[in-house]
Design an enzyme around this catalytic site. Structure first.
Site, short mmCIF file in Angstrom:
data_model
loop_
_atom_site.label_atom_id
_atom_site.label_comp_id
_atom_site.label_asym_id
_atom_site.label_seq_id
_atom_site.Cartn_x
_atom_site.Cartn_y
_atom_site.Cartn_z
N ASP A 21 -6.97 -5.13 -4.07
CA ASP A 21 -6.70 -3.72 -3.75
C ASP A 21 -5.44 -3.22 -4.46
OD1 ASP A 21 -7.81 -5.45 -1.82
OD2 ASP A 21 -7.77 -3.92 -0.28
N ASP A 68 0.81 -1.23 0.00
CA ASP A 68 0.00 0.00 0.00
C ASP A 68 0.84 1.27 0.00
OD1 ASP A 68 -2.52 -1.15 -0.24
OD2 ASP A 68 -2.59 -1.63 1.89
N1 GLY Z 1 -6.92 -1.82 1.08
C1 GLY Z 1 -7.54 -2.30 2.25
C2 GLY Z 1 -8.98 -1.99 2.32
O1 GLY Z 1 -9.63 -1.63 1.36
O2 GLY Z 1 -9.49 -2.14 3.42
#
Ligand code: GLY
Length: 369
Positions: free
Chosen positions: A151, A94
């Site tokens: 994600d 992320d």
């Molecule tokens: N990327 C983690 C979420 O959407 O919670």
């Protein structure tokens, strides 16, 4: 659209002038808001994956208003995030979300050499998570070594940006390899997507789907569908590879078929009938993707669906009072685990809601590209 997006965007900016001043005074990175206060991330301090959305929101509001307060606040938050490079321990895939919307936005909007270098540093961290057996490793826990998650399609934008910045094709190559793997392994026959797929880290063989933040194994977590929808749209915008556009459109068709009557979004499209579990963050992310899809294809149905969702959020789930410091309510981080928030105001809900309004009122600086 029944509501006027520019008028709502102006109300959003007005509210965040006060809320940003409070965050600055407290020296924190806001994660969610309740009872008139900011609350910081529930896990991993400023390395929690959502840290970029606050500076991203500030840059959106700066692009909209040219108000220096928002720029100053974005830069303050960026300083907290770049300090996490040194800590390193909790950073994961992320870094795309975190640094594209902070350093990347900074460099894109006002040009800054250090911010550009920090953006490239983040891109190199993401590159280091690519396994030659074929996937970008999502998380750090040892037992999750083989996990890839939908994600990550959003994080790939950082790699595409890095290739453009350096003219080094390696970043884009890895992004394409991961996107191709995601098309193959995550997208189901009906256009829905898996949240987590596990691979053997030695061979790359698919072990199977793993239950994630949705209702159950094999169900359709709505935020995962939204990440896929917007992520493949961005992959197309970055590459002009028609297969990515076609994939985004398949996911979009599935998503649109599941929008609730009131325009809100269930937390999981397979949750039990009658269960009141809303995730407006999914709706806001999907709205951003759908507005871009309309621009790319000329198909009005995408924009109409986005507007229907935004009207639903504005009519039922926007709180402009001082009860909360953000605006969009009924954001749910995970179906079964309330630790990161259930039916709360959470900063990335406000980020994507604001980005969608900016797209409709012509001020979106497109921070992902
Ligand atoms: N990327 C983690 C979420 O959407 O919670």
């Amino acid at each position: 659209m029944r509501n006027n997006p520019a008028e709502i965007a102006a109300k959003v900016a007005e509210k965040f002038r006060r809320s940003a001043a409070i965050a600055a005074q407290e020296g924190i990175l806001p994660y969610k808001s309740a009872e008139g206060k900011w609350i910081t991330s529930p896990y991993d301090g400023n390395s929690w994956w959502t840290g970029g959305f606050w500076p991203g929101l500030m840059w959106q509001l700066y692009a909209q208003t040219k108000d220096e307060q928002f720029k100053t606040e974005a830069l303050r938050a960026e300083g907290l995030l770049t300090a996490e490079f040194r800590a390193f321990r909790y950073l994961n895939h992320d870094v795309g979300f975190m640094y594209l919307l902070s350093c990347g936005a900074h460099d894109k909007l006002i040009g800054d050499e250090q911010a550009a270098l920090d953006t490239l540093h983040a891109a190199n961290l993401l590159m280091g998570r690519y396994s030659p057996v074929g996937y970008i490793r999502a998380w750090n826990e040892k037992h999750k070594m083989g996990y890839a998650i939908i994600d990550c399609m959003m994080n790939l934008s950082l790699l595409f940006r890095a290739s453009r910045m350096t003219e080094d094709p390696r970043f884009e190559k890895v992004a394409r390899l991961h996107a191709d793997m995601t098309m193959r392994e995550f997208i189901r026959e009906n256009g829905s997507v898996a949240h987590i797929v596990e691979f053997d880290p030695e061979t790359g063989a698919r072990v199977g789907e793993v239950a994630g933040q949705g209702y159950a194994l094999g169900s359709s977590w709505s935020r995962g569908q939204a990440w896929g929808l917007y992520g493949f749209t961005l992959a197309y915008m970055n590459t002009k590879d028609a297969r990515y556009l076609e994939t985004a459109q398949r996911i979009a068709a599935y998503f649109i078929a599941h929008i609730r009557e009131d325009g809100l979004t269930d937390s999981d499209f397979c949750q039990p009938a009658g269960e009141m579990r809303i995730d407006n963050m999914a709706g806001a992310i999907a709205a951003c993707g759908l507005i871009e899809l309309e621009k790319l294809t000329g198909c009005a149905a995408y924009r109409e669906a986005a507007e229907r969702m935004l009207d639903g959020m504005i009519d039922h789930c926007c709180d402009f009072s001082e009860n909360i410091l953000g605006i969009l309510t009924h954001c749910t981080a995970s179906y079964h685990d309330d630790g990161a928030g259930r039916h709360n105001n959470i900063t990335y809900g406000d980020y994507f809601f604001t980005e969608a309004l900016a797209k409709l009122s012509g001020t979106d600086p497109m921070l992902w590209i």
